[in-house]
Write a protein that holds these residues in place. Structure first.
Motif, short mmCIF file in Angstrom:
data_model
loop_
_atom_site.label_atom_id
_atom_site.label_comp_id
_atom_site.label_asym_id
_atom_site.label_seq_id
_atom_site.Cartn_x
_atom_site.Cartn_y
_atom_site.Cartn_z
N THR A 73 1.06 -1.36 -0.15
CA THR A 73 0.03 0.14 -0.24
C THR A 73 0.82 1.27 -0.03
OG1 THR A 73 -2.04 1.08 0.93
CG2 THR A 73 -0.47 0.22 2.50
N SER A 74 0.23 2.39 0.21
CA SER A 74 0.90 3.67 -0.28
C SER A 74 0.38 4.70 0.55
CB SER A 74 1.18 3.89 -1.60
OG SER A 74 -0.21 4.14 -2.33
N GLY A 75 1.17 5.91 0.92
CA GLY A 75 0.46 6.91 1.48
C GLY A 75 1.77 8.07 1.71
N ARG A 76 1.58 9.03 2.39
CA ARG A 76 2.49 10.00 2.50
C ARG A 76 3.24 9.41 3.89
NH1 ARG A 76 3.04 13.76 -0.86
NH2 ARG A 76 2.91 15.54 0.13
N ARG A 77 4.71 10.24 3.95
CA ARG A 77 5.23 9.43 4.90
C ARG A 77 4.77 9.56 6.31
NH1 ARG A 77 11.23 10.18 3.89
NH2 ARG A 77 11.38 11.37 1.98
N TRP A 78 3.58 10.33 6.57
CA TRP A 78 3.23 10.36 8.09
C TRP A 78 2.00 9.40 8.07
CZ3 TRP A 78 4.69 14.31 5.03
CH2 TRP A 78 3.68 14.89 4.00
N LEU A 100 6.02 4.84 0.35
CA LEU A 100 5.77 6.43 1.28
C LEU A 100 6.43 7.78 0.35
CD1 LEU A 100 6.71 5.34 4.84
CD2 LEU A 100 4.60 5.14 3.78
N THR A 101 5.40 8.65 0.21
CA THR A 101 5.88 9.80 -0.37
C THR A 101 5.88 10.97 0.41
OG1 THR A 101 3.51 10.34 -1.01
CG2 THR A 101 4.77 9.03 -2.68
N GLY A 102 6.98 12.12 -0.18
CA GLY A 102 6.58 13.34 0.63
C GLY A 102 7.98 14.00 0.51
N PRO A 103 8.42 15.18 0.96
CA PRO A 103 9.45 15.80 1.07
C PRO A 103 10.82 15.11 1.77
CG PRO A 103 7.95 17.15 2.29
CD PRO A 103 7.20 15.75 1.63
N PRO A 104 11.81 15.17 1.29
CA PRO A 104 13.00 14.32 2.16
C PRO A 104 12.94 14.95 3.47
CG PRO A 104 13.91 15.56 0.07
CD PRO A 104 12.42 15.99 0.36
N GLY A 119 8.04 -4.09 11.06
CA GLY A 119 8.46 -5.18 10.20
C GLY A 119 8.12 -4.86 8.92
N ALA A 120 7.48 -3.78 8.53
CA ALA A 120 7.10 -3.37 7.05
C ALA A 120 8.55 -2.85 6.25
CB ALA A 120 6.22 -2.31 6.96
N THR A 121 8.45 -3.43 4.98
CA THR A 121 9.55 -2.86 4.17
C THR A 121 9.07 -1.57 3.55
OG1 THR A 121 9.97 -5.06 3.61
CG2 THR A 121 11.04 -3.40 1.92
N VAL A 122 9.92 -0.69 3.79
CA VAL A 122 9.51 0.57 3.33
C VAL A 122 10.37 1.19 2.06
CG1 VAL A 122 9.83 3.21 4.02
CG2 VAL A 122 9.05 1.54 5.67
N HIS A 123 9.51 1.58 1.01
CA HIS A 123 10.13 2.06 -0.02
C HIS A 123 9.63 3.73 -0.30
CE1 HIS A 123 10.05 -1.94 -1.64
NE2 HIS A 123 9.14 -1.95 -0.96
N VAL A 124 10.68 4.63 -0.13
CA VAL A 124 10.56 6.07 -0.24
C VAL A 124 10.60 6.67 -1.58
CG1 VAL A 124 11.31 8.03 1.04
CG2 VAL A 124 10.91 6.28 2.45
N THR A 125 9.75 7.77 -1.78
CA THR A 125 10.29 8.45 -3.00
C THR A 125 9.78 9.81 -2.40
OG1 THR A 125 9.31 8.89 -5.11
CG2 THR A 125 7.86 7.64 -3.96
N ALA A 135 3.32 4.38 -10.04
CA ALA A 135 4.57 3.58 -10.78
C ALA A 135 5.36 2.85 -9.78
CB ALA A 135 5.24 4.60 -11.69
N LEU A 136 5.61 3.58 -8.76
CA LEU A 136 6.69 2.78 -7.76
C LEU A 136 5.73 1.65 -7.09
CD1 LEU A 136 9.05 2.50 -6.30
CD2 LEU A 136 8.42 4.36 -4.81
N VAL A 137 4.28 1.81 -6.90
CA VAL A 137 3.71 0.74 -6.38
C VAL A 137 3.46 -0.45 -7.10
CG1 VAL A 137 1.15 -0.12 -5.68
CG2 VAL A 137 2.12 2.22 -4.89
N ALA A 138 3.54 -0.07 -8.45
CA ALA A 138 3.51 -1.18 -9.74
C ALA A 138 4.83 -1.93 -9.68
CB ALA A 138 2.92 -0.53 -11.00
N ALA A 139 5.96 -1.10 -9.69
CA ALA A 139 7.38 -1.91 -9.75
C ALA A 139 7.35 -2.81 -8.44
CB ALA A 139 8.36 -0.62 -9.61
#
Ligand SMILES: Cc1ncc(COP(=O)(O)O)c(C=O)c1O
Length: 253
Positions: A73-78, A100-104, A119-125, A135-139
């Protein structure tokens, strides 16, 4: 008491209703022009609570029924929805991948740290663009499939007809508690981000015969952007629950 038992797989995450409490000092601060009550969704069990556990009961139910072994799933960093997906997925024995998306940030915020502790694996953009996030969710999902895994993708906010069923039940629960406490709410006011909570509550209150306005306070998309999505979900949830609900009554502030 109005009950509705959705004919959908469900993975139980709740122990019972969330508290429904009066806020007399808040009411007094408003000059007692209105009697304010609060539905304490923050006191739902698991990982500091939050209303999205209701959606996750049905989303994880669907994932397990499909034989999934991972959630994406996806959402903002917070995102609270992402934190709860991490916790509920762990309880169900599913691997959880969060986009997770949002400013660095110099260091991850509290929810992201909890996501990782759970225990989640976090992918940040850092992108703010919806298309980039999708696109990142699909990848991530493709990579899991290539590795022989069976991922189940949950839309942002857990919204959609399956997750929204949990919010229909929240509306029924609220109507029952109001009746028990002798309260007749004239309006239910809530934050509306993806609109799933608003659509579900509207349908749930309608099923319960409680004639209260449901007012969404927009916190992400504008009212003009959100209205068609909420109206479509109201229609879908209405037909799932066997009731035609007037989607014209979707109201924003
Ligand atoms: C208690 C509560 N109500 C409503 C919302 C809005 O959610 P939605 O994305 O369904 O509009 C949130 C968001 O997380 C929430 O925590």
């Amino acid at each position: 008491m109005t009950t509705w038992t959705p004919n959908l797989p469900r993975f139980p995450l709740l122990d019972g209703p969330s508290p429904f409490q009066p806020l007399p000092r808040f009411s007094a601060a408003l000059g007692d022009d209105a009697e304010i009550w609060v539905k304490r969704e923050d006191l739902l069990p698991i990982a500091f609570g939050g209303n999205k556990l209701r959606n996750l009961e049905f989303l994880i139910g669907a994932a397990l029924a499909e034989g999934a072994d991972a959630l994406v799933t996806s959402g903002r960093r917070w995102s609270n929805h992402c934190r709860l997906t991490a916790a509920a997925g762990a309880r169900a024995g599913l691997d959880v991948h969060l986009v997770l998306t949002g400013p660095p940030l110099d260091s991850p915020g509290p929810n992201q740290r909890l996501d990782e502790l759970l225990g989640a694996t976090v992918h940040v953009t850092t992108t703010a663009e919806r298309a980039d996030r999708e696109a990142l969710v699909a990848a991530v999902t493709d990579d899991l499939r290539t590795a022989g895994r069976r991922p189940y993708v949950i839309a942002v906010g857990g919204s959609g007809a399956v997750g929204g069923v949990g919010q229909v039940l929240a509306g029924l629960e609220l109507a029952d508690q109001a009746r028990e406490r002798g309260v007749s709410p004239s309006a239910v006011v809530l934050p509306s981000a993806t609109g799933g909570t608003q659509a579900g509550l509207l349908v749930g209150l309608e099923l319960a015969g409680l004639r209260a306005r449901v007012v969404g306070v927009t916190v992400a998309a504008t009212a003009a952007e959100l209205r068609p999505a909420v109206q479509m979900l109201v229609r879908d949830l209405g037909s799932l629950s066997g009731r035609v609900v007037d989607a014209g009554s979707v109201e924003f502030d």
